[in-house]
Design an enzyme around this catalytic site. Structure first.
Site, short mmCIF file in Angstrom:
data_model
loop_
_atom_site.label_atom_id
_atom_site.label_comp_id
_atom_site.label_asym_id
_atom_site.label_seq_id
_atom_site.Cartn_x
_atom_site.Cartn_y
_atom_site.Cartn_z
N SER A 224 0.80 -1.05 -0.01
CA SER A 224 0.11 -0.01 0.21
C SER A 224 0.76 1.26 -0.34
CB SER A 224 -0.91 0.03 1.06
OG SER A 224 -1.96 1.11 0.95
N ASP A 481 -8.39 -5.58 -5.24
CA ASP A 481 -7.86 -4.33 -4.28
C ASP A 481 -8.93 -3.28 -4.67
OD1 ASP A 481 -6.75 -2.03 -3.34
OD2 ASP A 481 -4.65 -3.09 -3.55
N HIS A 518 -7.31 -5.51 -0.58
CA HIS A 518 -6.00 -4.75 -0.35
C HIS A 518 -4.87 -5.29 0.49
CE1 HIS A 518 -3.85 -1.03 -0.42
NE2 HIS A 518 -3.99 -0.82 0.54
#
Ligand code: CA
Length: 589
Positions: A224, A481, A518
């Site tokens: 991320s 995601d 994610h």
């Protein structure tokens, strides 16, 4: 679970406690590659060598200096406790190591806040000779645990940093709370990239001082925002790391935030008050019922599951799963009434999903971020928690809770202060004008001398300097995601491959993870060890032709294994063998 940890420590307690319910397994570390000759440190000397680091300073031309503020010897078995996220606190025992804290000199930002860069470095007695930089998460502002999952246990010297602001201290309710750092040019640049090199260099210097020899190999691993940081190293500071794992990279963070505003508008319109047009935050999560999202997953599976050679609930051949194919399976799921129903869809819902997958566009039709693949894990909490919020409305959509303030503060010039409270974030997103407001991502407005995109965007496909120094880069990314689009990551790789004359796979590989949300979670084989793969690539020249992955206990198929394949290859069933086992699959075009 460093990702969860990093997310939580930057989040409101509410968002965090619900985030914690989501399985986030992507960063799991498993088998350790053969270690190079490591530490020859005498255990009896180690505590004194650790204490001596209290005098250590780091200075380099053009970079902020860093000074050790504390160095403590932690004997074997030192307990480390983290909140239990809904259960009792979790305690683990750490190996013997030296824990170092350091910071830069404090300064006053343009916004009147006092800022400094902070870092933590853990130096294990049983050192494997490797240095590991643990990437951050979300808007950062906390110093990570510097455990990197089981990295410290495996013998890595691990560094974590806060990227130049402190959520506890730099938190102004009148200026987007902990996103206040977006109002100061240096703090924004530190968040985007500028804090990375000095902290890495200081860590490397102190590793050498402690062990009496330099780290033999240097690695970065993050997801991320941490993935964005890995990309920043590969693109802007390619000399620092030998191997980088940049998972679900937020390398287009400011543009992905535009998509968060766009998505909120598409879904918000489904639940707007017909009289006033206003969207209540508590209503956003009712844009889709759980059964409706299950119906969407069913349509995606019907359309695309078998394309990889096996109907197994995994859409391996993501790129062949086109909008038209899914549409053909979605339309029959429209409610006969033309309205909405418990497990059938209204035409407006289908339209909203398709608009979201198109990505944000301006009136001229120009794409402002990226398209998305149909998320086969759309019915998982890891998807809806970002886009519309958890079922029952808690937590509210993270695209609103976190995205709106990030958009307003860190990714817009000039930054905009939103009124306190989560509804203000939704009001901002619903009123966001893609003609008027989106250009703020690229604007240069005093006191900023660089745009948010220049400071935070790390989507340069030119990796030639990293390639020349022999660096290796692995990029795992979930197909489902909801925050960063796998389609964008694949487009970036394809651009990099053109620049590298078709030879990018010699130093960078993208590993799509079907169904994964994610950084982990979703109906997916989300347990894999990308760090071990990059270590083997760097140290043994063993390129990752596939990465073995396993489905966790919260997936629909606990224990199932699959290979993750480097784009453009896809895991295809070989036609015989146990369909639950990775051995029955090959990476093929
Ligand atoms: Ca399949």
């Amino acid at each position: 679970m460093p990702v969860l940890h990093a997310l939580c420590r930057t989040r409101t307690a509410l968002a965090c406690s619900l985030l914690a319910l989501l399985p986030l397994g992507g960063a799991t570390l498993a088998a350790e590659p053969a270690a190079p000759a490591g530490s020859t440190l005498d255990a009896a000397d180690a505590p004194a060598r650790c204490a001596a680091l209290r005098e250590a300073r780091y200075a380099a031309a053009g970079l902020p200096g860093l000074e050790v503020t504390d160095a403590q010897w932690r004997p074997e078995g030192t307990p480390h406790t983290v909140p239990g996220f809904g259960g009792p606190p979790q305690t683990r025992k750490l190996p013997a190591h030296c824990e170092v804290l350091a910071s830069s000199a404090e300064r006053t930002g343009a916004d009147g806040q006092r800022y400094a860069i902070h870092l933590r470095l853990r130096l294990p007695l049983a050192w494997n000779g490797r240095f590991l930089f643990q990437g951050g998460g979300g808007s950062n502002g906390v110093v990570g645990d510097a455990l990197s999952g089981s990295g410290l246990d495996q013998g890595y010297a691990v560094l974590a940093q806060d990227s130049g602001h402190d959520n506890a201290r730099n938190n102004d309710p009148q200026r987007n709370q902990e996103l206040v750092f977006g109002f100061d040019p240096q703090a924004r640049a530190d968040y985007g990239h500028a804090s990375l090199k000095p902290t890495a260099e200081a860590g490397l210097a102190w590793v050498e001082r402690f062990y009496g020899r330099a780290a033999k190999h240097r690695y970065f691993s993050g997801c991320s925002k941490g993935g964005q940081e890995g990309m920043a190293f590969a693109q802007r500071y390619p000399e620092v790391f030998d191997g980088i794992v940049a998972a679900a990279p937020g390398f287009a963070l400011p543009k992905a935030a535009l998509a968060e505003m766009w998505d909120t508008q598409q879904f918000g319109r489904l639940v707007a008050d017909p009289a006033t047009g206003r969207v209540e935050l508590g209503k956003l999560s009712t844009a889709f019922t759980g059964p409706q999202l299950k119906a969407v997953r069913a349509a995606i599976l019907e359309a695309c599951d078998a394309d990889d050679g096996l109907a197994d609930g995994i859409v391996g051949d993501t790129r062949r799963c086109t909008p038209a194919k899914v549409r053909a399976r979605l339309v029959p799921r429209t409610c006969p009434s033309g309205g909405s129903g418990a497990d059938c869809l209204s035409p407006a819902q289908i339209q909203a999903l398709e608009a979201v997958l198109q990505g944000p566009r301006n009136k001229a039709g120009q794409a402002l971020y990226s398209t998305w693949f149909w998320p086969s894990g759309i019915d998982d909490g890891g998807w809806r928690i970002w886009k519309i919020g958890g079922e029952g409305g808690m937590p509210p959509a993270l695209n609103v809770l976190l995205g709106s303030r990030a958009m307003a503060s860190a990714f817009s010039s000039p930054p905009v202060a939103l009124p306190p409270g989560p509804q203000a974030g939704l009001d901002y997103a619903m009123a966001f004008d893609f003609e008027r407001d989106a250009p703020a991502v690229h604007a240069v407005v005093a006191p900023f001398t660089r745009s948010a995109w220049q400071d935070v965007g790390m989507r340069d496909p030119n990796l030639s300097a990293f390639q020349r120094r022999g660096g290796k880069l692995i990029v795992p990314h979930g197909e489902s995601d909801p925050v960063f689009s796998l389609a964008d990551t694949i487009a970036w790789f394809d651009e990099a491959n053109v620049l590298a004359k078709g030879r990018a796979a010699e130093f960078v590989r993208v590993f799509p993870v079907p169904g994964m949300a994610h950084c982990g979670g979703g109906p997916a084989t989300d347990e894999y060890d990308a760090l071990a793969a990059v270590v083997r690539w760097v140290e043994q020249g063993q390129a990752p032709d596939r990465i073995e992955a396993r489905a966790g206990s919260r997936s629909p198929w606990p224990g199932r294994t699959r290979p993750l394949c480097p784009h453009p290859l896809v895991a295809r069933y070989v036609g015989k063998g146990d369909p639950e086992r990775s051995e029955s699959f090959a990476c093929k075009p």
